[in-house]
Design an enzyme around this catalytic site. Structure first.
Site, PDB file in Angstrom:
ATOM      1  N   GLN A  32       0.842  -1.199   0.000  1.00  0.00           N
ATOM      2  CA  GLN A  32       0.000   0.000   0.000  1.00  0.00           C
ATOM      3  C   GLN A  32       0.881   1.255   0.000  1.00  0.00           C
ATOM      4  OE1 GLN A  32      -2.024  -1.260   3.662  1.00  0.00           O
ATOM      5  NE2 GLN A  32      -3.949  -1.301   2.525  1.00  0.00           N
ATOM      6  N   ASP A  34       2.247   4.979  -0.286  1.00  0.00           N
ATOM      7  CA  ASP A  34       1.610   6.286  -0.191  1.00  0.00           C
ATOM      8  C   ASP A  34       1.630   6.978  -1.555  1.00  0.00           C
ATOM      9  OD1 ASP A  34       1.513   5.678   2.490  1.00  0.00           O
ATOM     10  OD2 ASP A  34       2.091   7.684   3.133  1.00  0.00           O
ATOM     11  N   ASP A  64     -10.228   7.223   3.452  1.00  0.00           N
ATOM     12  CA  ASP A  64      -9.538   6.510   4.523  1.00  0.00           C
ATOM     13  C   ASP A  64      -8.305   7.279   4.982  1.00  0.00           C
ATOM     14  OD1 ASP A  64      -9.251   4.116   6.160  1.00  0.00           O
ATOM     15  OD2 ASP A  64      -7.487   3.694   4.947  1.00  0.00           O
ATOM     16  N   LEU A  69      -3.066  10.739   4.152  1.00  0.00           N
ATOM     17  CA  LEU A  69      -3.204  11.064   2.734  1.00  0.00           C
ATOM     18  C   LEU A  69      -2.514  12.385   2.408  1.00  0.00           C
ATOM     19  CD1 LEU A  69      -4.508  10.634  -0.090  1.00  0.00           C
ATOM     20  CD2 LEU A  69      -6.508  11.855   0.787  1.00  0.00           C
ATOM     21  N   GLU A 106     -12.109   9.465   7.510  1.00  0.00           N
ATOM     22  CA  GLU A 106     -11.544   8.882   8.723  1.00  0.00           C
ATOM     23  C   GLU A 106     -10.351   9.742   9.142  1.00  0.00           C
ATOM     24  OE1 GLU A 106     -10.325   4.403   9.664  1.00  0.00           O
ATOM     25  OE2 GLU A 106      -8.738   5.527   8.679  1.00  0.00           O
ATOM     26  N   HIS A 172     -15.330  -1.629  10.379  1.00  0.00           N
ATOM     27  CA  HIS A 172     -14.813  -2.881   9.830  1.00  0.00           C
ATOM     28  C   HIS A 172     -13.402  -3.210  10.318  1.00  0.00           C
ATOM     29  CE1 HIS A 172     -13.267   0.285   7.282  1.00  0.00           C
ATOM     30  NE2 HIS A 172     -12.347  -0.536   6.835  1.00  0.00           N
TER      31      HIS A 172
END
Length: 410
Positions: A32, A34, A64, A69, A106, A172
């Site tokens: 994942q 950035d 997310d 981010l 989030e 989740h």
């Protein structure tokens, strides 16, 4: 190891790509990487993705881990002097494409930082998940004391007129308690995750709420009554409406991501495939297994948790004060009780909740504008015949008897 998000599972935030012959940063796992939002090509590609899904009819996006981010590494990033410029750009692009689309973000940050993600004029994220309140509610329930929830509600920054908090009981991932002190977190672990295998990343619990409280219907109703009545928009994770549990045999976060339990048929009605071939095994055994907890059975039972959830949602929609109103906390002369009133378009509604496992008397002093002969009638909670408070006397005091883990909406 600095900045690792998944301690014990993740070992670094930098990895080397042999093909590119470059090091790259990843706040999460190595698969994942950035995104470099300073690169205009990256921004354009994100715009294309958003535009594609809006054309297909999506109403919005869950963004997310927003702080990561827009996180800037290094001192020289000329394209983004203010990282929040990118969130404004994201909002602007989406709104031009579809005016009623929304961004639900989030941002698990301290209270003093949260307002930045809404934007001064509400021009960044429409909604933020309310992690601070979620953690405080769990602590209040463990202690049987409303004080943590009251303090957190008072600490929340005001939100712009077109913005809103997104309240939740479960999502989740693991239930995270990273904003609590070590002592507070241990209190919650002892009550809701007594076995170490139930915990994750030294900060969270990989269980759904019904299994945390052993299926105790009183505490389930209390927590979801708070969800539907407190300031903000309630967000449900699939299966919460029927009180689904978790599977501790599954790895890490997968424990709470069970197949939906539609019926008592094989695989819980989620698939017609053989259970042994299902890529994610349904929960069959125990009090939360699909033979006992499923949609079909609860739809036919007026006393089921699904039926209760439906009534809570309908009551909230019938009284828009809970969703739209300006809210105020009310003194109760009881540490165990939390009371608040919401006012909108000339109407007011009130909710009172008891976090304790014993009966509590809440003596509520109403604001001056709600005193003097005002009649309050029961909306939701205990049976109406024993829950009607008296009309407010001149001094504005209402006395309400609450059963263990009880709640009343008026």
């Amino acid at each position: 190891r600095e900045g690792v998000i998944f301690p014990g599972k993740q070992h670094t935030t930098w990895s080397y790509d042999r093909l590119a012959k470059r090091w790259y940063m990843h706040r999460f796992y190595p698969h994942q990487p950035d995104l470099n939002i300073n690169n205009p090509r990256v921004r354009d590609e994100i715009h294309k993705v958003i535009g594609f899904w809006l054309e297909l009819g999506l109403s919005g996006f869950r963004v997310d881990a927003v702080p990561f981010l827009i996180e800037q590494v290094g001192r020289h990033n000329p394209a983004t002097r203010d990282p929040h410029d990118y969130l404004r750009d994201l909002r602007s692009f989406m709104t031009r494409r579809r005016g009623d689309a929304m961004l639900l973000a989030e941002a698990n940050e301290p209270a003093k930082k949260l307002a930045k993600f809404f934007g001064d004029r509400g021009n960044q994220m429409h909604m933020l998940f309310n992690f601070l309140l979620n953690q405080a509610l769990h602590l209040s329930l463990v202690r049987g004391d409303a004080t943590p929830a009251v303090k957190t509600l008072r600490s929340l920054p005001e939100v712009p007129a077109a913005s809103q908090w997104a309240n939740f009981v479960k999502n989740h991932d693991e239930a995270t308690f990273d904003k609590l002190t070590d002592k507070e977190r241990e209190e919650i672990f002892a009550a809701f995750a007594p076995r170490k295998s139930m915990r994750l990343y030294d900060r969270g619990i990989r269980r759904r709420f019904p299994s945390m409280v052993g299926g105790d219907r009183r505490r389930m109703e209390l927590m979801y009554s708070l969800l539907f009545s407190l300031p903000g928009t309630p967000v449900l994770f699939y299966g919460e409406e029927i009180g689904m549990g978790d599977d501790q045999r599954a790895e890490d976060r997968i424990a709470v991501r069970l197949p939906m339990q539609w019926s008592a048929d094989d695989c819980g009605g989620f698939t017609t495939a053989d259970e042994k071939d299902a890529p994610r095994k349904p929960l069959r055994e125990g009090p939360f297994g699909y033979p006992r907890v499923n949609v079909r059975a609860q739809r036919e039972d007026p006393a089921s948790f699904l039926s209760w959830t439906g009534r809570a949602i309908r009551t909230r929609k019938e009284w828009p004060e809970f969703g739209w109103g300006a809210w105020r906390l009310l003194a109760t002369r009881s540490r165990e009780a939390l009371a608040h009133v919401v006012t909108w378009d000339g109407g007011s509604a009130m909710a009172v909740h008891n976090f304790a496992d014993r009966p509590v008397r809440a003596t509520i002093r109403l604001p001056a504008d709600l005193r003097g002969g005002t009649s309050w009638r029961h909306l939701f909670g205990a049976p109406a015949d024993d829950s009607e408070p008296p009309a407010g006397p001149a001094d504005g005091r209402l006395v309400i008897e609450l059963p263990p883990y009880g709640y009343h909406w008026f």
